[in-house]
Design a protein around this motif. Structure first.
Motif, PDB file in Angstrom:
ATOM      1  N   LEU A 198       3.814   1.354  -6.021  1.00  0.00           N
ATOM      2  CA  LEU A 198       5.180   1.208  -6.520  1.00  0.00           C
ATOM      3  C   LEU A 198       6.087   2.288  -5.945  1.00  0.00           C
ATOM      4  CD1 LEU A 198       4.590   0.315 -10.288  1.00  0.00           C
ATOM      5  CD2 LEU A 198       5.559  -1.158  -8.530  1.00  0.00           C
ATOM      6  N   ARG A 199       5.531   3.453  -5.677  1.00  0.00           N
ATOM      7  CA  ARG A 199       6.321   4.549  -5.117  1.00  0.00           C
ATOM      8  C   ARG A 199       6.537   4.372  -3.619  1.00  0.00           C
ATOM      9  NH1 ARG A 199       9.799   8.894  -6.149  1.00  0.00           N
ATOM     10  NH2 ARG A 199       9.411  10.586  -4.679  1.00  0.00           N
ATOM     11  N   TYR A 200       5.473   4.067  -2.863  1.00  0.00           N
ATOM     12  CA  TYR A 200       5.562   4.107  -1.405  1.00  0.00           C
ATOM     13  C   TYR A 200       5.555   2.731  -0.753  1.00  0.00           C
ATOM     14  CZ  TYR A 200       5.214   9.057  -1.861  1.00  0.00           C
ATOM     15  OH  TYR A 200       5.494  10.360  -2.189  1.00  0.00           O
ATOM     16  N   HIS A 201       5.558   1.694  -1.541  1.00  0.00           N
ATOM     17  CA  HIS A 201       5.797   0.356  -1.005  1.00  0.00           C
ATOM     18  C   HIS A 201       6.976  -0.291  -1.725  1.00  0.00           C
ATOM     19  CE1 HIS A 201       5.175  -3.953  -0.170  1.00  0.00           C
ATOM     20  NE2 HIS A 201       4.648  -3.527   0.958  1.00  0.00           N
ATOM     21  N   GLY A 202       7.034  -0.094  -3.039  1.00  0.00           N
ATOM     22  CA  GLY A 202       8.150  -0.625  -3.812  1.00  0.00           C
ATOM     23  C   GLY A 202       9.342   0.304  -3.893  1.00  0.00           C
ATOM     24  N   GLU A 278      -2.096   2.882  14.442  1.00  0.00           N
ATOM     25  CA  GLU A 278      -1.702   3.835  13.411  1.00  0.00           C
ATOM     26  C   GLU A 278      -0.195   3.996  13.311  1.00  0.00           C
ATOM     27  OE1 GLU A 278      -5.684   4.664  14.975  1.00  0.00           O
ATOM     28  OE2 GLU A 278      -3.744   4.965  15.975  1.00  0.00           O
ATOM     29  N   VAL A 279       0.240   4.379  12.112  1.00  0.00           N
ATOM     30  CA  VAL A 279       1.606   4.864  11.870  1.00  0.00           C
ATOM     31  C   VAL A 279       1.450   6.197  11.148  1.00  0.00           C
ATOM     32  CG1 VAL A 279       3.821   4.462  10.764  1.00  0.00           C
ATOM     33  CG2 VAL A 279       2.540   2.532  11.713  1.00  0.00           C
ATOM     34  N   PHE A 280       1.832   7.271  11.805  1.00  0.00           N
ATOM     35  CA  PHE A 280       1.613   8.607  11.261  1.00  0.00           C
ATOM     36  C   PHE A 280       2.958   9.269  10.972  1.00  0.00           C
ATOM     37  CE2 PHE A 280       0.943  13.192  11.629  1.00  0.00           C
ATOM     38  CZ  PHE A 280      -0.166  13.378  10.822  1.00  0.00           C
ATOM     39  N   TRP A 459      -2.158   0.841   7.006  1.00  0.00           N
ATOM     40  CA  TRP A 459      -2.852  -0.364   6.535  1.00  0.00           C
ATOM     41  C   TRP A 459      -2.051  -1.619   6.854  1.00  0.00           C
ATOM     42  CZ3 TRP A 459      -3.796   2.596   1.397  1.00  0.00           C
ATOM     43  CH2 TRP A 459      -4.984   3.351   1.510  1.00  0.00           C
ATOM     44  N   GLU A 460      -0.756  -1.576   6.598  1.00  0.00           N
ATOM     45  CA  GLU A 460       0.072  -2.743   6.914  1.00  0.00           C
ATOM     46  C   GLU A 460       0.102  -2.998   8.419  1.00  0.00           C
ATOM     47  OE1 GLU A 460       3.795  -1.672   4.987  1.00  0.00           O
ATOM     48  OE2 GLU A 460       3.359  -3.124   3.411  1.00  0.00           O
ATOM     49  N   HIS A 461       0.165  -1.925   9.212  1.00  0.00           N
ATOM     50  CA  HIS A 461       0.188  -2.041  10.670  1.00  0.00           C
ATOM     51  C   HIS A 461      -1.086  -2.713  11.188  1.00  0.00           C
ATOM     52  CE1 HIS A 461       1.905  -1.045  14.531  1.00  0.00           C
ATOM     53  NE2 HIS A 461       0.844  -0.351  14.911  1.00  0.00           N
ATOM     54  N   ARG A 462      -2.199  -2.481  10.512  1.00  0.00           N
ATOM     55  CA  ARG A 462      -3.479  -3.084  10.907  1.00  0.00           C
ATOM     56  C   ARG A 462      -3.702  -4.462  10.302  1.00  0.00           C
ATOM     57  NH1 ARG A 462      -7.113   2.364   9.725  1.00  0.00           N
ATOM     58  NH2 ARG A 462      -6.447   3.551  11.570  1.00  0.00           N
ATOM     59  N   GLY A 463      -2.750  -4.931   9.499  1.00  0.00           N
ATOM     60  CA  GLY A 463      -2.909  -6.236   8.872  1.00  0.00           C
ATOM     61  C   GLY A 463      -3.831  -6.223   7.671  1.00  0.00           C
ATOM     62  N   LEU A 464      -4.036  -5.056   7.075  1.00  0.00           N
ATOM     63  CA  LEU A 464      -4.894  -4.935   5.903  1.00  0.00           C
ATOM     64  C   LEU A 464      -4.051  -4.983   4.625  1.00  0.00           C
ATOM     65  CD1 LEU A 464      -7.213  -2.061   7.193  1.00  0.00           C
ATOM     66  CD2 LEU A 464      -7.654  -4.518   7.246  1.00  0.00           C
ATOM     67  N   ASP A 465      -4.732  -5.185   3.505  1.00  0.00           N
ATOM     68  CA  ASP A 465      -4.057  -5.295   2.218  1.00  0.00           C
ATOM     69  C   ASP A 465      -4.043  -3.926   1.540  1.00  0.00           C
ATOM     70  OD1 ASP A 465      -2.859  -6.839   0.068  1.00  0.00           O
ATOM     71  OD2 ASP A 465      -4.698  -6.435  -1.042  1.00  0.00           O
ATOM     72  N   SER A 486     -13.840   7.531   4.775  1.00  0.00           N
ATOM     73  CA  SER A 486     -13.157   7.885   6.026  1.00  0.00           C
ATOM     74  C   SER A 486     -12.158   6.838   6.390  1.00  0.00           C
ATOM     75  CB  SER A 486     -14.179   8.029   7.150  1.00  0.00           C
ATOM     76  OG  SER A 486     -14.742   6.770   7.466  1.00  0.00           O
ATOM     77  N   ALA A 487     -11.280   7.154   7.341  1.00  0.00           N
ATOM     78  CA  ALA A 487     -10.284   6.200   7.824  1.00  0.00           C
ATOM     79  C   ALA A 487     -10.954   4.997   8.454  1.00  0.00           C
ATOM     80  CB  ALA A 487      -9.359   6.882   8.819  1.00  0.00           C
ATOM     81  N   THR A 488     -12.126   5.204   9.104  1.00  0.00           N
ATOM     82  CA  THR A 488     -12.835   4.083   9.720  1.00  0.00           C
ATOM     83  C   THR A 488     -13.303   3.103   8.671  1.00  0.00           C
ATOM     84  OG1 THR A 488     -13.559   5.537  11.506  1.00  0.00           O
ATOM     85  CG2 THR A 488     -14.739   3.460  11.220  1.00  0.00           C
ATOM     86  N   GLU A 489     -13.825   3.628   7.557  1.00  0.00           N
ATOM     87  CA  GLU A 489     -14.303   2.735   6.501  1.00  0.00           C
ATOM     88  C   GLU A 489     -13.166   1.984   5.845  1.00  0.00           C
ATOM     89  OE1 GLU A 489     -18.173   5.309   4.997  1.00  0.00           O
ATOM     90  OE2 GLU A 489     -16.188   5.739   4.211  1.00  0.00           O
ATOM     91  N   LEU A 490     -11.953   2.587   5.829  1.00  0.00           N
ATOM     92  CA  LEU A 490     -10.819   1.939   5.197  1.00  0.00           C
ATOM     93  C   LEU A 490     -10.275   0.807   6.048  1.00  0.00           C
ATOM     94  CD1 LEU A 490      -8.905   4.956   3.697  1.00  0.00           C
ATOM     95  CD2 LEU A 490     -10.464   3.382   2.558  1.00  0.00           C
ATOM     96  N   ARG A 491     -10.712   0.675   7.296  1.00  0.00           N
ATOM     97  CA  ARG A 491     -10.295  -0.437   8.131  1.00  0.00           C
ATOM     98  C   ARG A 491     -11.008  -1.708   7.718  1.00  0.00           C
ATOM     99  NH1 ARG A 491     -10.369   2.366  14.181  1.00  0.00           N
ATOM    100  NH2 ARG A 491      -9.100   4.156  13.648  1.00  0.00           N
TER     101      ARG A 491
END
Length: 491
Positions: A198-202, A278-280, A459-465, A486-491
């Motif tokens: 809600l803070r960083y997407h909404g 990535e988006v950093f 996550w959005e850039h990679r097409g993930l939910d 890790s970031a790899t597991e979050l993919r």
């Protein structure tokens, strides 16, 4: 004073002027000198005022101003009479939707989402006739209407975890762990994830989230509690954030941009670095090349390309750049609208970019790319070699000259875009947040903001939910509750 009979000799003319006339002329001369001094001062003041107004006007009319803001606050829509004339000229087509209007295109069959299966069925047998006032209780048939709604307040689930506590043979005191039981606080992973989203997407401020807790969950919390919840999420995701930084450093093409972002009332800068995966984001007090060193390392790989605008920090840090053609074409068009001698420059630049883009899309071999880049470079050099009368056109030519080694990188590098448009949407999201939140207040707030903004955008850039990824990171589906995700597991 009668000057007839004089032969025009200066001596004769001077001697013919009586003392009283000389006094009058001196007075007139002094008056004219005073008037001249006044007019000169007035002229200088007017020039200063014109320069001031032109600088203010540039806030609304410059090549970087969105079209929605061009013209300033006084920009008005067509008058009623003009609008009526346009509607009359349009005829029967005036009611037709334009290509850019919302809604489906004419002739396109609409679709309706199928209703879900009902959880309960409520049968209503009594009906009231509004004409005669009778109550009817024996229906001939039933008409089904499926209604989707949510109960208010939204039901919450409270779970007590009894965690086993025991002493290990090595002497350590060990407490059992459960993936859905956070180490800190009393809010579970689903609620923490929704608060962060809600803070960083909404883009919802902490105060508004606290109101939602009261209205929808019937569980009052303070804005400070919401802030603490987002901090816990950011702490959990910080290792993955650092892994994204490391991944950006290894990328072959990086799209960069920066904009102001207030922190505790002081001007700071939010930087974005966009790659294929990535988006950093990072926020720093500096807008200089030191930030690039902090994010990308002391030296970027020689064959890596930075896509950027004309800000001086980029060439100070790295040699291989791709300057953004979108900025250049927009500025050329703006200058051409103000100066006739710039029309040729704008036309040549637009045609050249269109031709090079079409050439790049054909995926030619490397040798053909090198030849085409050399030809295009000669074309740009011809543009900047000419002399221009207007200072504004000269500045445009100087901008082209300063980037001569960087405008055409995309011609010989197939993976590089001609514009920096990949970074623009990422930065635009930060601009919207800046307008909604008004800035940040502390270094802790900076760390929370850059961490969560980076993870959600990546996550959005990679097409993930993002909700699924946050729940996975915070608990529930973690493959191992004793180690970081890790970031790899979050993919």
């Amino acid at each position: 004073m009668d000057l007839s009979g004089l032969n025009g000799s200066p001596g004769r003319l001077t001697s013919a002027i009586r003392p009283g006339d000389r006094t009058s002329l001196r007075q007139q001369n002094l008056a004219l000198q005073a008037e001249n001094a006044f007019l000169r001062q007035q002229f200088a003041d007017q020039n200063d005022r014109i320069a001031e107004l032109e600088n203010r006007l540039k806030q609304y009319e410059n090549p970087h101003t969105p079209s929605s803001k061009q013209g300033g606050a006084g920009n008005q829509q067509n008058s009623d009479s003009e609008q009526d004339d346009e509607n009359e000229d349009a005829g029967s087509d005036s009611d037709a939707a334009s290509d850019s209007s919302p809604g489906r295109n004419p002739g396109h069959e609409g679709t309706t989402q199928p209703p879900p299966d009902p959880d309960t069925t409520v049968r209503v047998g009594e009906a009231y006739c509004h004409d005669c006032g009778r109550v009817l209780t024996d229906p001939d048939e039933y008409v089904s209407r499926i209604i989707v709604d949510i109960p208010l307040p939204i039901p919450i689930e409270v779970t007590e975890y009894e965690l086993g506590k025991q002493e290990c043979s090595c002497g350590n005191e060990v407490l059992a762990e459960h993936p859905d039981c956070p180490e800190t606080g009393r809010f579970g992973p689903h609620l923490l994830a929704q608060t962060a989203l809600l803070r960083y997407h909404g883009r919802l401020p902490h105060r508004k989230q606290a109101e939602l807790f009261d209205w929808q969950l019937d569980h009052p919390v303070s804005p400070g509690t919401i802030y603490n919840m987002t901090e816990r999420v950011a702490d959990r995701l910080r290792p993955a954030y650092e892994e994204i930084r490391a991944s950006v450093r290894e990328s072959d093409v990086i799209y960069c941009d920066e904009t102001g972002f207030p922190v505790d009332g002081d001007q700071q800068w939010v930087w974005t670095f966009v790659t294929d995966e990535e988006v950093f984001y990072t926020i720093d007090e500096s807008r200089g090349s030191q930030v690039l060193e902090d994010v990308l390392g002391d030296e970027l790989a020689e064959d890596a390309t930075l896509s950027c605008d004309g800000w001086s920090a980029y060439p100070s840090y790295h040699r291989k750049l791709q300057r953004c053609w979108a900025h250049l074409l927009r500025e050329a068009k703006y200058v051409a609208e103000r100066h006739e001698e710039a029309e040729v420059i704008s036309e040549i630049l637009h045609d050249l970019h269109e031709d090079l883009t079409a050439f790049d899309e054909r995926d030619p071999p490397a040798s053909a790319r090198e030849r085409r880049r050399a030809q295009a470079s000669l074309c740009l050099e011809e543009l900047v070699r000419a002399d221009y009368e207007s200072e504004e056109v000269t500045q445009l030519a100087e901008k082209i000259r300063n980037g001569l080694g960087c405008w055409l990188t995309f011609v010989t590098e197939p993976d590089v875009d001609s514009t920096n448009n990949r970074a623009e949407p990422a930065l635009r999201e930060q601009v919207v947040m800046r307008k909604v939140f008004g800035g940040l207040r502390s270094e802790t707030g900076v760390r929370i903001h850059e961490t969560l903004a980076t993870m959600v955008a990546t996550w959005e850039h990679r097409g993930l939910d993002p909700p699924d990824q946050l729940k996975s990171a915070l608990g529930g589906t973690r493959p191992d509750s004793l180690r970081e995700v890790s970031a790899t597991e979050l993919r």
